[in-house]
Scaffold this active site. Sequence first.
Site, PDB file in Angstrom:
ATOM      1  N   GLU A 152       0.847  -1.187   0.000  1.00 40.28           N
ATOM      2  CA  GLU A 152       0.000   0.000   0.000  1.00 40.28           C
ATOM      3  C   GLU A 152       0.886   1.241   0.000  1.00 40.28           C
ATOM      4  O   GLU A 152       1.625   1.501   0.952  1.00 40.28           O
ATOM      5  CB  GLU A 152      -0.924  -0.001   1.227  1.00 40.28           C
ATOM      6  CG  GLU A 152      -1.993   1.079   1.200  1.00 40.28           C
ATOM      7  CD  GLU A 152      -3.026   0.918   0.080  1.00 40.28           C
ATOM      8  OE1 GLU A 152      -3.659   1.924  -0.273  1.00 40.28           O
ATOM      9  OE2 GLU A 152      -3.192  -0.215  -0.446  1.00 40.28           O
ATOM     10  N   GLU A 170      -0.592   9.530  -5.456  1.00 37.55           N
ATOM     11  CA  GLU A 170       0.536   8.590  -5.391  1.00 37.55           C
ATOM     12  C   GLU A 170       0.823   7.919  -6.728  1.00 37.55           C
ATOM     13  O   GLU A 170       1.973   7.556  -7.014  1.00 37.55           O
ATOM     14  CB  GLU A 170       0.251   7.545  -4.303  1.00 37.55           C
ATOM     15  CG  GLU A 170       0.179   8.164  -2.917  1.00 37.55           C
ATOM     16  CD  GLU A 170      -0.793   7.494  -1.954  1.00 37.55           C
ATOM     17  OE1 GLU A 170      -1.067   8.088  -0.898  1.00 37.55           O
ATOM     18  OE2 GLU A 170      -1.293   6.395  -2.266  1.00 37.55           O
ATOM     19  N   ASP A 210      -6.866   3.219   3.123  1.00 34.41           N
ATOM     20  CA  ASP A 210      -6.573   1.920   3.755  1.00 34.41           C
ATOM     21  C   ASP A 210      -7.826   1.055   3.827  1.00 34.41           C
ATOM     22  O   ASP A 210      -7.781  -0.151   3.566  1.00 34.41           O
ATOM     23  CB  ASP A 210      -6.014   2.133   5.166  1.00 34.41           C
ATOM     24  CG  ASP A 210      -4.687   2.879   5.157  1.00 34.41           C
ATOM     25  OD1 ASP A 210      -3.908   2.681   4.203  1.00 34.41           O
ATOM     26  OD2 ASP A 210      -4.427   3.665   6.086  1.00 34.41           O
TER      27      ASP A 210
END
Length: 493
Positions: free
Chosen positions: A288, A318, A482
């Site tokens: 992750e 990201e 998450d």
Amino acid sequence: VAPGGGGTVSWMKYGSFVSLLVVLLALWFRSPQNAELDDRLDTVLSSLLRAERKVGMNNVARPKVAIGFGGCVDLIVDGVSLLNKIGLLPTDQPLHHDYLENAEQLAQSFAYFFAPGAAAERFMLNDTLFTELVEGARDLPGNRWSVGGNAPVMAGRMATEGCDVLLGGSFSPDFTDVLSEHITVAGHVVEEPDIHLILEYPTGANWGHYTSRRANRYIIHSDDHNPYLSSMEEFAAKLENFRPDLLVVGGLQMMDNFPFQSGERDALLSRLADLLSSSSPQIGVHFEMASFVEESIMEDLLHYVIPHADSLGMNEQELPNLLSLLKGSNITVLSDPNPRVATVLDQMREVYRILNQRSKEGSKESHTDRAKSKPLTRLHVHTLAFQAMIVTRGSQWKNTMSATAKASLTANRHVCGSNDIDPSKARLIMDDSFSVSRREGSQRIPLQETRPVSCWHEDDYEICVAPVLVCTDVYQTAGGGDNISAAGLVLQI
């Protein structure tokens, strides 16, 4: 009966009738456009729920997932209220800083990400200022404490969704007491857990002359334990007997800009690479991503961690960050917080292609197990408006359509803070149709309310895209990625 009593009873009867009449009139005069939007949201929601339910977790053994590393206690506050409370005035210079040393840099960095509504996380070197911020946040009305860190948050979601979890982290007794009974902790006990300050803000929040374009969060940490991956040895020792179906790695952004001694970070990541490469090839490995700003650690991740991962998860900031580095450019600190589907899909294809090309070249050149890299077979990108997955056909990952739907629903559930999705507190911001690529002449796919998850085949992989019912009554954005990534993985193990 007292004089006038009958009038009161009559008025109560008529009052109820009038209330009912008002409701009926409101429904009658509801604009056709609003009614159509409401019906559309209801249909998309019921269709996503149906897609999620196509794959049940009933009547099967609980999947086993091992997740590392670290964790913290999140102190969640309204960001603008905290900055106002400590007397931090809005700056005229929004600037990017790799890490924070003083209040001026905090103001500049917060302003830089606050206006576009982009997620950010920064390490604070100044212990005195960090303590002042924590003390200010403790007294702020409406603050909340919660279990934090990539690994514990993903562990909590996976336990809720039906998995047994081995969690690598060094926590205080108070911390472990609130974890699910389906989570086993591997790590030593610490007296004081690391605290992360979560500065949340809604869409349209104002700080001086800055206005946020979307709800998001700015995270400040000053960790003592997490950068050292202190639970890794105990985690590795318990891993063999635990026999996981999936191994998840997260929380490595705590190493970003941390003042390690020379060679210390390399040694830690080298040990992590040994752990990943020694795990059974049948065990899927998911990494992750997070908010990384130091180029050297991104290069370390490309060397030590990413080659051992079958699966990657990341957000819209990201993804271009990783792609830019893979193409030999500098890190992209700030990207469009609301990218188009075609843009994201093109970036995903490139990441998939480049990493798999590297994997093939690495395998040809290598004669040692350690240097061999796994092909990337799964890539999940979560954005505010939609979820997108690329999964290699014939790989171990299954149920991609249902997993994409579940990820989308989890985005609303987490941000709204409720397992029951209320369409009146949601909106669709994904376009009514999207191009599958920015290349000229690319196919456009319409959003079908009755089949909102669009899946198709290209090359050796399948792509699935699902709209998100974006929560309009925000409870919490921190931990969103998450929860979303963990929920998507559950149906694919």
